[in-house]
Design an enzyme around this catalytic site. Structure first.
Site, PDB file in Angstrom:
ATOM      1  N   GLN A 175      -7.823  14.472   5.204  1.00 35.88           N
ATOM      2  CA  GLN A 175      -7.437  13.899   3.887  1.00 35.88           C
ATOM      3  C   GLN A 175      -7.863  14.020   2.824  1.00 35.88           C
ATOM      4  OE1 GLN A 175      -6.450   9.448   3.797  1.00 35.88           O
ATOM      5  NE2 GLN A 175      -4.293  10.334   3.706  1.00 35.88           N
TER       6      GLN A 175
ATOM      7  N   HIS B 147     -11.803  12.574   2.453  1.00 38.95           N
ATOM      8  CA  HIS B 147     -12.030  11.096   2.498  1.00 38.95           C
ATOM      9  C   HIS B 147     -11.721  10.734   4.067  1.00 38.95           C
ATOM     10  CE1 HIS B 147     -11.203   6.983   1.957  1.00 38.95           C
ATOM     11  NE2 HIS B 147     -10.139   6.776   2.354  1.00 38.95           N
TER      12      HIS B 147
ATOM     13  N   PHE C 149       0.709  -1.268   0.183  1.00 42.10           N
ATOM     14  CA  PHE C 149       0.161   0.093   0.095  1.00 42.10           C
ATOM     15  C   PHE C 149       1.038   1.150   0.123  1.00 42.10           C
ATOM     16  CE2 PHE C 149      -4.502   0.916   1.160  1.00 42.10           C
ATOM     17  CZ  PHE C 149      -5.004   0.155   0.463  1.00 42.10           C
TER      18      PHE C 149
ATOM     19  N   HIS D 256      -8.476  12.286  -0.868  1.00 37.08           N
ATOM     20  CA  HIS D 256      -8.221  10.868  -1.740  1.00 37.08           C
ATOM     21  C   HIS D 256      -8.213  11.328  -3.145  1.00 37.08           C
ATOM     22  CE1 HIS D 256      -8.161   6.899  -3.199  1.00 37.08           C
ATOM     23  NE2 HIS D 256      -7.910   6.456  -2.086  1.00 37.08           N
TER      24      HIS D 256
ATOM     25  N   LEU E  55     -15.540   6.567  -3.839  1.00 35.17           N
ATOM     26  CA  LEU E  55     -14.367   5.933  -3.858  1.00 35.17           C
ATOM     27  C   LEU E  55     -13.858   5.050  -5.039  1.00 35.17           C
ATOM     28  CD1 LEU E  55     -11.466   6.300  -2.380  1.00 35.17           C
ATOM     29  CD2 LEU E  55     -11.972   4.167  -1.449  1.00 35.17           C
TER      30      LEU E  55
ATOM     31  N   GLU F 279      -7.578   2.809  -4.356  1.00 38.94           N
ATOM     32  CA  GLU F 279      -6.219   3.002  -5.053  1.00 38.94           C
ATOM     33  C   GLU F 279      -5.640   1.676  -5.754  1.00 38.94           C
ATOM     34  OE1 GLU F 279      -4.469   4.689  -1.589  1.00 38.94           O
ATOM     35  OE2 GLU F 279      -2.521   3.861  -1.738  1.00 38.94           O
TER      36      GLU F 279
ATOM     37  N   ARG G 268      -0.914   9.653  -1.362  1.00 39.83           N
ATOM     38  CA  ARG G 268      -2.279  10.344  -1.775  1.00 39.83           C
ATOM     39  C   ARG G 268      -2.078  11.788  -1.703  1.00 39.83           C
ATOM     40  NH1 ARG G 268      -6.098   6.772   2.382  1.00 39.83           N
ATOM     41  NH2 ARG G 268      -6.190   4.863   0.919  1.00 39.83           N
TER      42      ARG G 268
ATOM     43  N   ARG H 167      -2.776  10.386   6.880  1.00 42.05           N
ATOM     44  CA  ARG H 167      -2.997   9.004   7.204  1.00 42.05           C
ATOM     45  C   ARG H 167      -2.438   8.034   5.930  1.00 42.05           C
ATOM     46  NH1 ARG H 167      -7.081   4.973   6.177  1.00 42.05           N
ATOM     47  NH2 ARG H 167      -8.167   6.340   4.939  1.00 42.05           N
TER      48      ARG H 167
HETATM   49  C1  LIG Z   1     -14.632   4.608   1.146  1.00 43.66           C
HETATM   50  C2  LIG Z   1     -13.718   4.603   2.068  1.00 43.66           C
HETATM   51  C3  LIG Z   1     -12.951   3.548   2.039  1.00 43.66           C
HETATM   52  C4  LIG Z   1     -11.961   3.190   3.201  1.00 43.66           C
HETATM   53  N1  LIG Z   1     -11.058   2.384   3.066  1.00 43.66           N
HETATM   54  C5  LIG Z   1     -10.093   2.018   4.153  1.00 43.66           C
HETATM   55  C6  LIG Z   1      -9.171   1.139   4.114  1.00 43.66           C
HETATM   56  O1  LIG Z   1      -9.036   0.558   2.983  1.00 43.66           O
HETATM   57  N2  LIG Z   1      -8.299   0.857   5.143  1.00 43.66           N
HETATM   58  C7  LIG Z   1      -8.515   1.789   6.208  1.00 43.66           C
HETATM   59  O2  LIG Z   1      -7.864   1.428   7.055  1.00 43.66           O
HETATM   60  N3  LIG Z   1      -9.322   2.382   6.225  1.00 43.66           N
HETATM   61  C8  LIG Z   1     -10.288   2.964   5.308  1.00 43.66           C
HETATM   62  N4  LIG Z   1     -10.985   3.958   5.324  1.00 43.66           N
HETATM   63  C9  LIG Z   1     -11.112   4.710   6.573  1.00 43.66           C
HETATM   64  C10 LIG Z   1     -12.090   3.861   7.692  1.00 43.66           C
HETATM   65  O3  LIG Z   1     -12.984   3.154   6.966  1.00 43.66           O
HETATM   66  C11 LIG Z   1     -12.930   4.668   8.521  1.00 43.66           C
HETATM   67  O4  LIG Z   1     -12.051   5.876   9.032  1.00 43.66           O
HETATM   68  C12 LIG Z   1     -13.315   3.897   9.925  1.00 43.66           C
HETATM   69  O5  LIG Z   1     -13.881   2.861   9.272  1.00 43.66           O
HETATM   70  C13 LIG Z   1     -14.093   4.678  10.801  1.00 43.66           C
HETATM   71  O6  LIG Z   1     -14.705   3.741  11.884  1.00 43.66           O
HETATM   72  P1  LIG Z   1     -15.546   4.180  12.690  1.00 43.66           P
HETATM   73  O7  LIG Z   1     -15.949   2.809  13.624  1.00 43.66           O
HETATM   74  O8  LIG Z   1     -14.543   5.145  13.455  1.00 43.66           O
HETATM   75  O9  LIG Z   1     -16.769   4.757  12.389  1.00 43.66           O
HETATM   76  P2  LIG Z   1     -18.043   4.680  11.386  1.00 43.66           P
HETATM   77  O10 LIG Z   1     -17.726   2.994  10.765  1.00 43.66           O
HETATM   78  O11 LIG Z   1     -18.264   5.448  10.555  1.00 43.66           O
HETATM   79  O12 LIG Z   1     -19.211   4.351  12.320  1.00 43.66           O
HETATM   80  C14 LIG Z   1     -19.816   5.387  13.170  1.00 43.66           C
HETATM   81  C15 LIG Z   1     -20.787   4.897  13.524  1.00 43.66           C
HETATM   82  O13 LIG Z   1     -21.356   5.770  14.709  1.00 43.66           O
HETATM   83  C16 LIG Z   1     -22.865   5.901  14.430  1.00 43.66           C
HETATM   84  N5  LIG Z   1     -23.147   7.378  14.973  1.00 43.66           N
HETATM   85  C17 LIG Z   1     -22.620   8.474  14.240  1.00 43.66           C
HETATM   86  N6  LIG Z   1     -23.372   9.599  14.657  1.00 43.66           N
HETATM   87  C18 LIG Z   1     -24.204   9.275  15.627  1.00 43.66           C
HETATM   88  C19 LIG Z   1     -25.257   9.754  16.334  1.00 43.66           C
HETATM   89  N7  LIG Z   1     -25.443  11.245  16.546  1.00 43.66           N
HETATM   90  N8  LIG Z   1     -25.943   9.131  17.391  1.00 43.66           N
HETATM   91  C20 LIG Z   1     -25.802   7.657  17.076  1.00 43.66           C
HETATM   92  N9  LIG Z   1     -25.101   7.081  16.492  1.00 43.66           N
HETATM   93  C21 LIG Z   1     -24.239   7.754  15.685  1.00 43.66           C
HETATM   94  C22 LIG Z   1     -23.095   5.821  13.211  1.00 43.66           C
HETATM   95  O14 LIG Z   1     -24.500   5.094  13.070  1.00 43.66           O
HETATM   96  C23 LIG Z   1     -21.886   4.498  12.979  1.00 43.66           C
HETATM   97  O15 LIG Z   1     -22.593   3.255  13.764  1.00 43.66           O
HETATM   98  C24 LIG Z   1     -11.866   4.317   4.318  1.00 43.66           C
HETATM   99  C25 LIG Z   1     -12.968   5.173   4.257  1.00 43.66           C
HETATM  100  C26 LIG Z   1     -13.719   5.195   3.221  1.00 43.66           C
HETATM  101  C27 LIG Z   1     -14.836   6.222   3.566  1.00 43.66           C
END
Ligand SMILES: Cc1cc2nc3c(=O)[nH]c(=O)nc-3n(C[C@H](O)[C@H](O)[C@H](O)COP(=O)(O)OP(=O)(O)OC[C@H]3O[C@@H](n4cnc5c(N)ncnc54)[C@H](O)[C@@H]3O)c2cc1C
Ligand code: SF4
Ligand code: SF4
Ligand code: FES
Lengths: 560, 357
Positions: free
Chosen positions: A229, A339, A116, A231, A241, A244, A275, A374
């Protein structure tokens, strides 16, 4: 009050669910609360993979992983946090495998790892092009196994602060309506990113930074908020998205003249440069008039139909559905899109915030492992490792402290505020404010930042906040009123935007995602090897600084 | 482009339904979800539907268009508008409606839970390293692992419509995700369980789930695999299993289906006797050949060879299918004119030609 728990986790993506499992296994009474069903969380959209020095594809060790991460962060990452991440990552990934994650495999049956961007070794474990989806589902399986209580489709709106401690959450129940107060000895915020601040973003509609703003309003500082960041390959116009992996397979980036323009920006790495480098190159081409309708072109026609169908199937499906373009026959229009938010709620190594009883983990937190930039694959790892650590610590703390007290006034105040909003029948609907915010942030606080544009953006956001004071919610009902919750989300976004502008103006240098080529083109370690910190005081952001934690690595120039 | 559509609104309080017309201007790239967003923003904030990822991965936006289940974020509007068609949007079927396009997914999830949907590795501690599993073994559950729990298959399931307690396609596909996982130590118990009433043999094989799944999971195929595994493990108490076994046996020995023996083999002798009158009636009309001696097809060798092949390849024989193949085929089908077939060159200085969409 509806219910009481030892640990209440707001957000059920990878970070939230991993925290819940850990806290449950530590013996605490745990509940998850999420505005969408857990498996709908945006963690599921991650395609590429998750980084851990398993050494399955080459000689690797956590120290190398740590160094790549420190360097990638443009030295703004806290090195103690990075070391913790990289040391615990392998065991945490094995744990996911034992729970049943469907990882792709090597010839000899181990977890496969791919190279990566900006990583010295092939270290990114993956499950085809659906890594995040696989992780979300495996974690939810474990949540179901433990029968952990889940408040599904509950929209958290405010934290309950009493006795200088966070003691619960006030949430809007989407299915049945009404505000519900859920008491808890500890609350973990795991609400994900805030990409919805921008028109072009890879983030879901749910990524509105709710947890960050809730913490901010509770007096807790946010860290490095200017670090968003971009992308380089997101689909125009929506920002979906394009992985990559397309460039990994050999796709070219072309400008309107059909030129592989990266030869002028990154002659060695070309399409495989990091990136931020590619995003800046693209933006320069577009700004200088060599774009195509505000985009550049991602061309993979030379790879041939067979390879595209076999290896880049998901990408082709996305391009055909969302751009009406079949990459076998046509280049895909792409541009940089918002992103990942490196910034977030300031926490320590156990996810603790300044406020007793309040924790944060995942994208909404800033420990900080990503600093100013990142690396791909590190975000998912952070959600797992730091989700686990926050869950463990919150459970331990809760099990040794006993009381929860929510004064009636807290609930009454929330009811009052909500009534004011719902009773208003004259004024502007929120959507135009939301669209203007997202468009102007893209314009004025995007890949490149200029002093005057940032100032202008500060004023624009202030103006939008004033208009927001008078918005009208169309739906007055109780059942599935997401007209109301979307309005509340916009409120969260507006305050974050203001914080970002303040931090962006303060950082008078170029570092990682914060690029100021016109006035401060270089990194300035003498003055800005520091985190920005922002607090909400008297309805406005107040800036502060915090030193970066250094352990082993001295800042060096970042070249690839 | 000028978009017209009709939406079945559902009042959460009165339970009244009403088909309302909408007309609006939308960008050419818009999907159904974008159109709904525009309506909600600019025309009626009370319109309720779920959404999140808008990229076909979160499974929030399942609903019906012209009576068939779809993901709103996957349906491009341009081809529909070009045809001059006015689609009718409604909530998914087989689940209670909460409001407008939002259904109550609780029954859906309780069936998923019913499957004990977590890996049973047979130990609790975390071992020092990952288990050794070949890619080929992982591929056995590749399609089932794609499921995004959107409910589109359940919405369309014929069996569910007549028996709401039928486990349903999504839950059974999830079940196979574990039965097919070499790491799972509870597969036999699972098969026993899934063979219960309302289980795998209650599927009518209408294939609607395969047809409508937006991710190419092919739940009906998963149910077939569960059936095959059950029979292999000797779990054949259900009539459905016996029925299937006789089909195979008959085809293998004679190259065709001996229907006269189907009823006794499937339902037992008593039931068969009860059906005798019916059978004699059929025989009189020349619909049933005399059972003895069994007629053997001339090319029976082919059917035996096929059976042998299936035996040798086992579960892996079903592989080699590209992820989401079915879903993609559908895009090409419905959107033939949307993406250009010939490869245009990028001419220096000139805007490259764009797709019509
Ligand atoms: C398209 C895309 C591809 C990616 N690919 C990669 C990758 O290949 N490798 C990598 O390491 N990272 C990747 N990332 C980044 C990574 O996926 C995210 O940073 C990470 O998954 C975030 O996880 P999280 O658990 O913090 O939040 P999320 O998975 O976004 O979860 C947030 C949670 O909070 C809840 N929530 C939010 N606000 C409230 C509220 N007010 N009340 C109640 N619930 C709420 C939502 O319902 C959800 O359940 C990618 C991101 C994107 C967008
Ligand atoms: S094939 Fe079976 S499971 Fe699938 S929709 Fe038809 S009856 Fe339901
Ligand atoms: S099997 Fe397909 S249609 Fe059914 S829930 Fe899963 S993804 Fe949706
Ligand atoms: S919005 Fe996520 S699948 Fe459609």
């Amino acid at each position: 009050m509806e219910a009481k728990h030892d640990v209440l986790i707001v957000g059920a993506g990878c970070a939230g669910m991993r925290a819940a499992i850990e806290a449950f296994d530590a013996g605490a009474d745990v509940a998850l609360l999420s505005k969408i069903h857990p498996v709908r969380s945006h963690s599921g959209a991650a395609e590429g993979g998750i980084n851990a020095a398993l050494g399955n594809a080459s000689e690797d060790d956590p120290e190398k992983h740590a160094f790549d991460t420190v360097k990638g962060s443009d030295y703004l990452g806290d090195q103690d946090a990075i070391e913790v991440l990289c040391n615990e990552a392998p065991e945490d990934v094995y744990q996911l495998e034992h729970w049943g994650a469907v990882f792709s495999r090597t010839e000899d049956g181990r977890i496969a790892q791919r190279p990566f961007g900006a990583a010295g070794e092939p270290r990114t474990a993956y499950a085809a092009d659906i890594t995040g989806h696989v992780l979300v589902h495996v974690l939810y399986e474990q949540v179901m196994k433990r029968n952990i209580q889940t408040y599904e489709e509950y929209f958290a709106w405010q934290l309950v602060i009493n006795d200088d401690r966070c003691q619960g959450v006030i949430a809007w129940d989407l299915l049945n309506g009404g505000l519900k107060t859920i008491g808890a000895k500890t609350v973990i915020l795991a609400t994900g990113g805030a990409g919805r601040l921008y028109v072009g973003t890879t983030n879901a509609y749910a990524c509105t930074g709710d947890g960050m703003t809730m913490a901010l309003r509770a007096g807790v500082p946010l860290k490095d908020m200017e670090m968003m960041q971009f992308h380089p390959t997101t689909l125009a116009p929506t920002g979906i998205l394009i992985t990559e992996g397309t460039r990994g397979e050999g796709a070219y980036l072309l400008n309107s003249e059909g030129e592989r323009f990266l030869k002028r920006y990154a002659p060695n790495a070309m399409e495989l440069a990091s990136r931020d480098v590619i995003s800046r190159a693209e933006q320069t081409e577009i700004d200088e008039g060599r774009g195509v309708d505000g985009n550049v072109l991602l061309d993979m026609r030379h790879l041939g139909a067979e390879k595209i169908i076999e290896r880049l199937h998901g990408t082709r499906e996305l391009a055909m559905t969302y751009a009406g373009v079949d990459p076998i026959h046509e280049p895909i229009p792409v541009r940089p899109g918002a992103h990942y938010h490196m910034g977030g709620v300031d926490t320590d190594l156990d996810g603790r915030t300044e406020l007793e009883g309040l924790y944060a983990a995942g994208e909404c937190a800033c420990v900080s492992v990503h600093g100013a930039n990142r690396l791909g694959g590190n975000a998912l790892m952070e959600t797992i490792t730091y989700g686990k650590r926050a869950g463990r610590h919150a459970a331990d703390w809760a099990l040794t402290h006993t009381t929860i007290e929510v004064p009636e006034s807290v609930e009454a105040d929330a009811e009052h505020d909500l009534k004011l909003l719902l009773d208003r029948s004259d004024g502007e609907r929120p959507w135009s404010i939301r669209n203007e915010l997202a468009e102007t942030m893209h314009e004025n606080f995007g890949v490149f930042r200029k002093e005057d544009q940032m100032r202008e953006q500060g004023e624009i956001v202030s103006g939008l906040r004033e208009r927001y004071e008078h918005i009208v919610v169309d739906d007055k009902g109780d059942v599935f009123n997401n007209d109301l919750t979307q309005a509340l989300e916009l409120g969260f976004l507006l305050e974050l935007a203001q914080c970002m502008v303040v931090c962006g103006l303060a950082r008078k240098e170029s570092r990682g995602a914060h690029a100021r080529p016109y006035d401060y083109p270089d990194r300035d370690d003498d003055n800005y090897l520091m985190h920005t910190l922002v607090r909400w005081v008297a309805d406005a952001p107040v800036l502060d600084w915090k030193p970066v934690k250094m352990t082993k690595w001295k800042p060096m120039e970042r070249t690839y | 482009m000028e978009v017209k559509l009709k939406i079945w609104r559902y009042d959460a309080y009165s339970g009244d339904r009403e088909l309302r017309d909408y007309e609006l201007e939308a960008p050419e790239w818009a999907c159904l979800l974008d159109v709904l967003d525009l309506i909600k923003d600019q025309q009626d904030g009370t319109l309720a539907y779920r959404k999140s990822c808008r990229m076909m991965i979160c499974g929030s936006c399942g609903m019906r268009m012209d009576g068939r289940a779809i993901l709103a974020c996957k349906e491009r509007m341009k081809p529909i508008v070009d045809r001059g068609h006015v689609p009718v949007i409604s909530a998914m079927g087989n689940m209670p409606i909460v409001k407008d396009l939002v259904v109550d997914m609780d029954p859906f999830w309780s069936k998923i839970r019913r499957m004990k949907p977590w890996l049973e590795p047979g130990y609790d501690e975390v071992l020092e390293r990952e288990r050794i599993v070949s890619q080929q073994q992982m591929n056995a559950i590749q399609k089932e692992a794609l499921c995004i729990m959107c409910g589109c298959c359940v919405s369309e399931c014929n069996s569910m419509e007549s028996d709401p307690e039928f486990f349903g396609p999504a839950a059974l596909a999830k079940g196979f995700r574990f039965v097919g996982d070499t790491r799972d130590q509870a597969s036999i118990e699972r098969l026993e369980d899934y063979n219960d009433e309302h289980g795998i043999w209650d599927c009518t094989r209408c294939y609607f789930c395969n047809e409508r799944c937006p991710k190419g999971v092919d739940p009906r195929d998963a149910i077939a695999k569960l059936g095959a595994e059950s029979v292999k493990e000797g779990i054949d108490r259900d009539m459905g299993a016996k029925h299937a076994k006789w089909f195979v046996k008959s085809a293998e020995t004679t190259g065709w289906l001996r229907e006269t023996e189907l009823v006794p083999k499937t339902q037992g002798i008593v039931a068969a006797v009860k059906q005798t009158k019916f059978a004699i009636g059929l025989a009189k009309k020349g619909k049933v050949p005399p059972p003895i001696p069994p007629h053997v097809a001339a090319d029976v060798g082919e059917s035996r060879a096929l059976r042998q092949l299936v035996r040798e390849q086992g579960r892996e024989g079903a592989q080699g299918i590209i992820q989401g193949e079915r879903g993609l085929a559908r895009i090409e089908h419905t959107d033939a004119g949307g993406a250009r077939r010939d490869a245009p060159e990028v001419t220096p200085g000139e805007e490259p030609p764009k797709a019509e969409g």
